[in-house]
Write a protein that holds these residues in place. Sequence first.
Motif, mmCIF file in Angstrom:
data_model
loop_
_atom_site.group_PDB
_atom_site.id
_atom_site.type_symbol
_atom_site.label_atom_id
_atom_site.label_comp_id
_atom_site.label_asym_id
_atom_site.label_seq_id
_atom_site.Cartn_x
_atom_site.Cartn_y
_atom_site.Cartn_z
ATOM 1 N N PHE A 81 0.837 -1.196 0.000
ATOM 2 C CA PHE A 81 0.000 0.000 0.000
ATOM 3 C C PHE A 81 0.870 1.244 0.000
ATOM 4 O O PHE A 81 1.922 1.285 0.618
ATOM 5 C CB PHE A 81 -0.911 0.017 1.238
ATOM 6 C CG PHE A 81 -1.869 -1.140 1.264
ATOM 7 C CD1 PHE A 81 -3.011 -1.117 0.494
ATOM 8 C CD2 PHE A 81 -1.624 -2.251 2.040
ATOM 9 C CE1 PHE A 81 -3.896 -2.170 0.503
ATOM 10 C CE2 PHE A 81 -2.502 -3.313 2.057
ATOM 11 C CZ PHE A 81 -3.643 -3.274 1.293
ATOM 12 N N ASP A 82 0.390 2.298 -0.696
ATOM 13 C CA ASP A 82 1.133 3.550 -0.684
ATOM 14 C C ASP A 82 0.619 4.430 0.451
ATOM 15 O O ASP A 82 -0.182 4.005 1.270
ATOM 16 C CB ASP A 82 1.054 4.257 -2.043
ATOM 17 C CG ASP A 82 -0.371 4.567 -2.461
ATOM 18 O OD1 ASP A 82 -1.286 4.363 -1.650
ATOM 19 O OD2 ASP A 82 -0.566 5.013 -3.596
ATOM 20 N N LYS A 83 1.073 5.669 0.502
ATOM 21 C CA LYS A 83 0.746 6.553 1.616
ATOM 22 C C LYS A 83 -0.738 6.887 1.716
ATOM 23 O O LYS A 83 -1.240 7.195 2.777
ATOM 24 C CB LYS A 83 1.567 7.834 1.501
ATOM 25 C CG LYS A 83 3.041 7.612 1.732
ATOM 26 C CD LYS A 83 3.778 8.918 1.646
ATOM 27 C CE LYS A 83 5.206 8.918 1.879
ATOM 28 N NZ LYS A 83 6.127 7.995 1.814
ATOM 29 N N SER A 84 -1.467 6.827 0.601
ATOM 30 C CA SER A 84 -2.898 7.143 0.628
ATOM 31 C C SER A 84 -3.742 5.899 0.902
ATOM 32 O O SER A 84 -4.945 5.918 0.688
ATOM 33 C CB SER A 84 -3.308 7.782 -0.697
ATOM 34 O OG SER A 84 -3.134 6.851 -1.750
ATOM 35 N N SER A 85 -3.134 4.824 1.357
ATOM 36 C CA SER A 85 -3.804 3.568 1.702
ATOM 37 C C SER A 85 -4.481 2.915 0.512
ATOM 38 O O SER A 85 -5.416 2.155 0.681
ATOM 39 C CB SER A 85 -4.817 3.782 2.828
ATOM 40 O OG SER A 85 -4.167 4.185 3.993
ATOM 41 N N SER A 86 -4.035 3.224 -0.686
ATOM 42 C CA SER A 86 -4.550 2.523 -1.856
ATOM 43 C C SER A 86 -3.517 1.491 -2.290
ATOM 44 O O SER A 86 -2.334 1.608 -1.990
ATOM 45 C CB SER A 86 -4.850 3.502 -2.989
ATOM 46 O OG SER A 86 -3.680 4.160 -3.401
#
Length: 188
Positions: free
Chosen positions: A144-149
Amino acid sequence: MASPNQQGDSPSPSSSTSVDWRRRILIPTILAGVAGGGVGLVSKHRKVYGLANISATYATNFAIVTGCYCGAREFVTATRKTGPDDLLNSAIAGFGTGAILGHLQGGQFGAYRYSVIFAVVGTAVDFAALKLRPKLHDFSESMFDKSSSLKLPEWSPIQVLDEEALAAKRAREEKLYGQRKALNKEES
């Protein structure tokens, strides 16, 4: 002057305890219920008692045992005033939970037997969870990336384009569309 809790700078102790309670009691209990249902699906008793009945029975029993154990572990942790990573808390909670549930199931001999089993199994599961937690955290960070996607791996043929790359792609597509249109006119 407002306190940090009113401004939202730091969480209140009760909300932090609530989240910890969910993470250390509720989630393992639900997961144990799901695992119990799965065990019921492959149980040899499913033909005799019916698939739904045996799965529900296993799910309920797994959830009850796990809920009692996790609750006892939290009680021991609060009583001893130690951290949640102390394995002695797990052993004590397993011994106590096994003694109570074993006595209900099989009398005094059941209490001895279940207390040892619960202490060993509970401590082993908690030890494995402590060892796996950093690896699972690293794995989730890589997924997951920083935006939780969900983040696609670098080797994936699917790519998420930024605005500049998207504009360049549209320009290439328009150019190819124009060339195709010109070829179709020449052929007709």
